[in-house]
Design a protein around this motif. Sequence first.
Motif, PDB file in Angstrom:
ATOM      1  N   ASN A  57       6.134   3.340 -81.394  1.00 33.31           N
ATOM      2  CA  ASN A  57       6.070   1.996 -82.416  1.00 33.31           C
ATOM      3  C   ASN A  57       7.236   1.010 -81.975  1.00 33.31           C
ATOM      4  OD1 ASN A  57       5.516  -0.876 -84.263  1.00 33.31           O
ATOM      5  ND2 ASN A  57       5.169   0.634 -85.730  1.00 33.31           N
ATOM      6  N   SER A  58       7.954   0.503 -80.729  1.00 33.36           N
ATOM      7  CA  SER A  58       9.299  -0.254 -81.205  1.00 33.36           C
ATOM      8  C   SER A  58       9.280  -0.889 -79.730  1.00 33.36           C
ATOM      9  CB  SER A  58      10.015   1.279 -80.681  1.00 33.36           C
ATOM     10  OG  SER A  58      11.849   0.147 -81.130  1.00 33.36           O
ATOM     11  N   PHE A  59      10.183  -1.550 -79.280  1.00 27.94           N
ATOM     12  CA  PHE A  59      11.060  -2.624 -78.183  1.00 27.94           C
ATOM     13  C   PHE A  59      11.660  -2.395 -77.472  1.00 27.94           C
ATOM     14  CE2 PHE A  59      12.372  -4.384 -81.763  1.00 27.94           C
ATOM     15  CZ  PHE A  59      13.055  -4.955 -81.278  1.00 27.94           C
ATOM     16  N   GLU A  60      12.089  -2.359 -75.691  1.00 24.46           N
ATOM     17  CA  GLU A  60      12.885  -1.259 -74.935  1.00 24.46           C
ATOM     18  C   GLU A  60      14.095  -2.401 -75.079  1.00 24.46           C
ATOM     19  OE1 GLU A  60      11.240  -1.982 -71.547  1.00 24.46           O
ATOM     20  OE2 GLU A  60       9.299  -0.611 -71.464  1.00 24.46           O
ATOM     21  N   GLU A  61      14.138  -3.685 -76.156  1.00 24.87           N
ATOM     22  CA  GLU A  61      15.438  -4.451 -75.916  1.00 24.87           C
ATOM     23  C   GLU A  61      16.180  -3.770 -76.766  1.00 24.87           C
ATOM     24  OE1 GLU A  61      12.308  -6.129 -73.863  1.00 24.87           O
ATOM     25  OE2 GLU A  61      12.509  -4.976 -75.485  1.00 24.87           O
ATOM     26  N   GLY A  97      13.153 -10.908 -89.461  1.00 25.97           N
ATOM     27  CA  GLY A  97      14.863 -11.347 -89.147  1.00 25.97           C
ATOM     28  C   GLY A  97      15.574 -11.259 -90.869  1.00 25.97           C
ATOM     29  N   VAL A  98      15.044 -10.109 -91.470  1.00 24.97           N
ATOM     30  CA  VAL A  98      16.202 -10.175 -92.740  1.00 24.97           C
ATOM     31  C   VAL A  98      17.131  -8.527 -92.606  1.00 24.97           C
ATOM     32  CG1 VAL A  98      15.522  -9.116 -95.006  1.00 24.97           C
ATOM     33  CG2 VAL A  98      14.528 -10.340 -94.170  1.00 24.97           C
ATOM     34  N   LYS A 103      25.016   0.818 -84.856  1.00 25.82           N
ATOM     35  CA  LYS A 103      24.542   0.391 -83.267  1.00 25.82           C
ATOM     36  C   LYS A 103      23.680  -1.324 -83.148  1.00 25.82           C
ATOM     37  CE  LYS A 103      25.240   3.721 -81.345  1.00 25.82           C
ATOM     38  NZ  LYS A 103      26.676   3.681 -80.109  1.00 25.82           N
ATOM     39  N   TRP A 104      22.900  -1.138 -83.873  1.00 26.98           N
ATOM     40  CA  TRP A 104      22.804  -2.800 -84.073  1.00 26.98           C
ATOM     41  C   TRP A 104      23.203  -3.873 -85.076  1.00 26.98           C
ATOM     42  CZ3 TRP A 104      17.803   0.632 -85.974  1.00 26.98           C
ATOM     43  CH2 TRP A 104      17.054   1.212 -85.298  1.00 26.98           C
ATOM     44  N   LYS A 105      24.023  -3.464 -86.076  1.00 27.08           N
ATOM     45  CA  LYS A 105      24.995  -3.791 -86.734  1.00 27.08           C
ATOM     46  C   LYS A 105      24.036  -5.008 -87.080  1.00 27.08           C
ATOM     47  CE  LYS A 105      28.905  -3.433 -83.629  1.00 27.08           C
ATOM     48  NZ  LYS A 105      29.654  -2.116 -84.854  1.00 27.08           N
ATOM     49  N   ASN A 117      22.807 -11.073 -85.913  1.00 21.56           N
ATOM     50  CA  ASN A 117      22.325 -10.720 -85.580  1.00 21.56           C
ATOM     51  C   ASN A 117      20.862  -9.830 -85.739  1.00 21.56           C
ATOM     52  OD1 ASN A 117      25.592  -9.864 -84.023  1.00 21.56           O
ATOM     53  ND2 ASN A 117      25.789  -8.252 -85.922  1.00 21.56           N
ATOM     54  N   VAL A 118      20.629  -9.764 -86.819  1.00 20.78           N
ATOM     55  CA  VAL A 118      19.611  -9.935 -87.397  1.00 20.78           C
ATOM     56  C   VAL A 118      18.304 -10.703 -86.470  1.00 20.78           C
ATOM     57  CG1 VAL A 118      18.909 -10.642 -88.925  1.00 20.78           C
ATOM     58  CG2 VAL A 118      17.780  -8.512 -88.517  1.00 20.78           C
ATOM     59  N   GLN A 119      19.136 -11.947 -86.639  1.00 20.70           N
ATOM     60  CA  GLN A 119      17.973 -13.008 -85.862  1.00 20.70           C
ATOM     61  C   GLN A 119      17.925 -12.662 -84.292  1.00 20.70           C
ATOM     62  OE1 GLN A 119      16.369 -15.161 -87.683  1.00 20.70           O
ATOM     63  NE2 GLN A 119      16.655 -14.847 -89.339  1.00 20.70           N
ATOM     64  N   VAL A 120      18.735 -12.155 -83.292  1.00 21.91           N
ATOM     65  CA  VAL A 120      18.960 -12.166 -81.907  1.00 21.91           C
ATOM     66  C   VAL A 120      17.882 -11.148 -82.002  1.00 21.91           C
ATOM     67  CG1 VAL A 120      20.305 -11.262 -79.994  1.00 21.91           C
ATOM     68  CG2 VAL A 120      21.505 -12.970 -81.789  1.00 21.91           C
ATOM     69  N   LEU A 121      17.953  -9.799 -82.749  1.00 22.27           N
ATOM     70  CA  LEU A 121      16.599  -9.111 -82.866  1.00 22.27           C
ATOM     71  C   LEU A 121      15.942  -9.503 -82.987  1.00 22.27           C
ATOM     72  CD1 LEU A 121      17.187  -6.093 -81.505  1.00 22.27           C
ATOM     73  CD2 LEU A 121      17.898  -5.476 -83.871  1.00 22.27           C
ATOM     74  N   LYS A 122      15.392 -10.108 -83.542  1.00 22.29           N
ATOM     75  CA  LYS A 122      13.858 -10.992 -84.079  1.00 22.29           C
ATOM     76  C   LYS A 122      13.677 -11.689 -82.750  1.00 22.29           C
ATOM     77  CE  LYS A 122      11.974 -14.003 -86.827  1.00 22.29           C
ATOM     78  NZ  LYS A 122      12.010 -15.010 -87.813  1.00 22.29           N
ATOM     79  N   GLY A 123      14.950 -12.052 -82.155  1.00 26.43           N
ATOM     80  CA  GLY A 123      14.305 -13.165 -80.844  1.00 26.43           C
ATOM     81  C   GLY A 123      13.321 -11.955 -80.097  1.00 26.43           C
ATOM     82  N   LYS A 124      14.259 -10.494 -80.107  1.00 24.29           N
ATOM     83  CA  LYS A 124      13.991 -10.418 -78.725  1.00 24.29           C
ATOM     84  C   LYS A 124      12.720  -9.631 -79.421  1.00 24.29           C
ATOM     85  CE  LYS A 124      18.934  -9.192 -77.201  1.00 24.29           C
ATOM     86  NZ  LYS A 124      19.788  -7.966 -76.732  1.00 24.29           N
TER      87      LYS A 124
END
Length: 454
Positions: free
Chosen positions: A214-218, A363-364, A385-387, A421-428
């Motif tokens: 339950n995750s995503f490759e990116e 995005g939180v 890592k994800w910051k 950073n969390v918004q970028v990861l949300k987009g991915k």
Amino acid sequence: MPASRHIAVLAFPFGTHAAPLLHLIKRIAASAPEDVIFSFFGSSESNKSIFSGGKGDEEFANIEAYEVWDGVPKDHVFKGNPHFEQIGLFINATPGNFEKAMKEAEEETGVKISCLLTDAFLWFSADLAEKHGVPWIPFWTAASCALSAHLYTDDIRRLLSTNEQTVGMIPGFDGLSIKDMPKEVLMDNNQSPLALLIYNMALHLPRATVVVVNSFEEIDPAITLDLKSKLKKFLNVGPLPLMAESSKKTIDSSADHNDECLEWLKKQDDSSVVYISFGSVITPPPHEMVALAEALESWKGPFLWSLRDHARKNLPDGFIDRTTGNGKFVSWAPQKEVLQSGKVGVFVTHCGWNSILESISYGVPLICRPFFGDQVLNSAMVEDKWKIGLRVKDGVFTKDGTVSAIEVILSSEKGKQIRENVQVLKGKAIDAVQVPNGSSVRNFQDLLELVAMS
């Protein structure tokens, strides 16, 4: 149309394991051919918590729930920690309890089981699948980083006898400390039935037809690449919170909403609220509850605290009354809707994987106070890592440390970068599950073909 394919779904009925598995099964059932049926096996207590009445899903006629014995003898008196003792008793009852229930399901449906789709913890499913001559598809409900840590258990344990403090030999783990690894990786297997269960899982996962996460490759490309090299097939199919609803059937089971809670949120400024929740199992120790309360009272901003009634006795005297102007207490919050509201500026969490995924999906940023299992590693990934958040100072709530973390996230330049950073990861994450050729969309189609054609 008569059923011709029968998928046995074996759940690990503790914590938040069964619910994500059911979510995945609903997603598959919504897209599978009509001749495919699903038998979902879990303990009575677990089934009641995720199914209406514990018997099956009201929206999916092709999903039926079956009870397996939880391993607790009649009139048993628990000693020590009941939760972990229950897990030990359940493990001792496997695989016989599952085999008995699976036989009943085959007799009731008249269709032999054609595939085992199970919680990854249930490693004995490799032998059951071999016995039945069917594929074994384990579902890992936590993060891919935690799965990687368990697959490297022997290597990490060898490091413990050296002066090495980091686990840089694991792809994607450079800079992480040995102390960040899950406790079960660092302890002797004989110390815990759960540690032994997970260790055996790591040994047997290479036998699986495909391992699903339950995750995503990116989110962790290096870890994903390494896991693909170690397993026959490895598929990220999440984040499940963002999986688009099928046009065939709905898979949203969150019909109950705390309207009062959401109405309160609507009155708050965007990205201003501190949301606090530690899941369905964890309550911080009393002195940390006091420190967290004192921090919120000192900070004076709006907060929403999902706190079970029995835990409120650990709050400072008069705290709830003094904070009625800016605080909201609920015994349960519809977390997805809370995080999706746009009002939450930071999520104070135990760092369970479901909570992290939901936070990323909407995005939180996060403030992490991990307690056990994969939560410590998750919190390290969040900060280093994800910051996309911070760990509380020294791993425990203090008044000053908590106020500082809130102010950093909501009011500083560092916090601004974390929010970006969390918004970028949300987009991915959104691209992975909602773009037609997204990585999780492709992976889910591969999974659906494996299940539907088994």
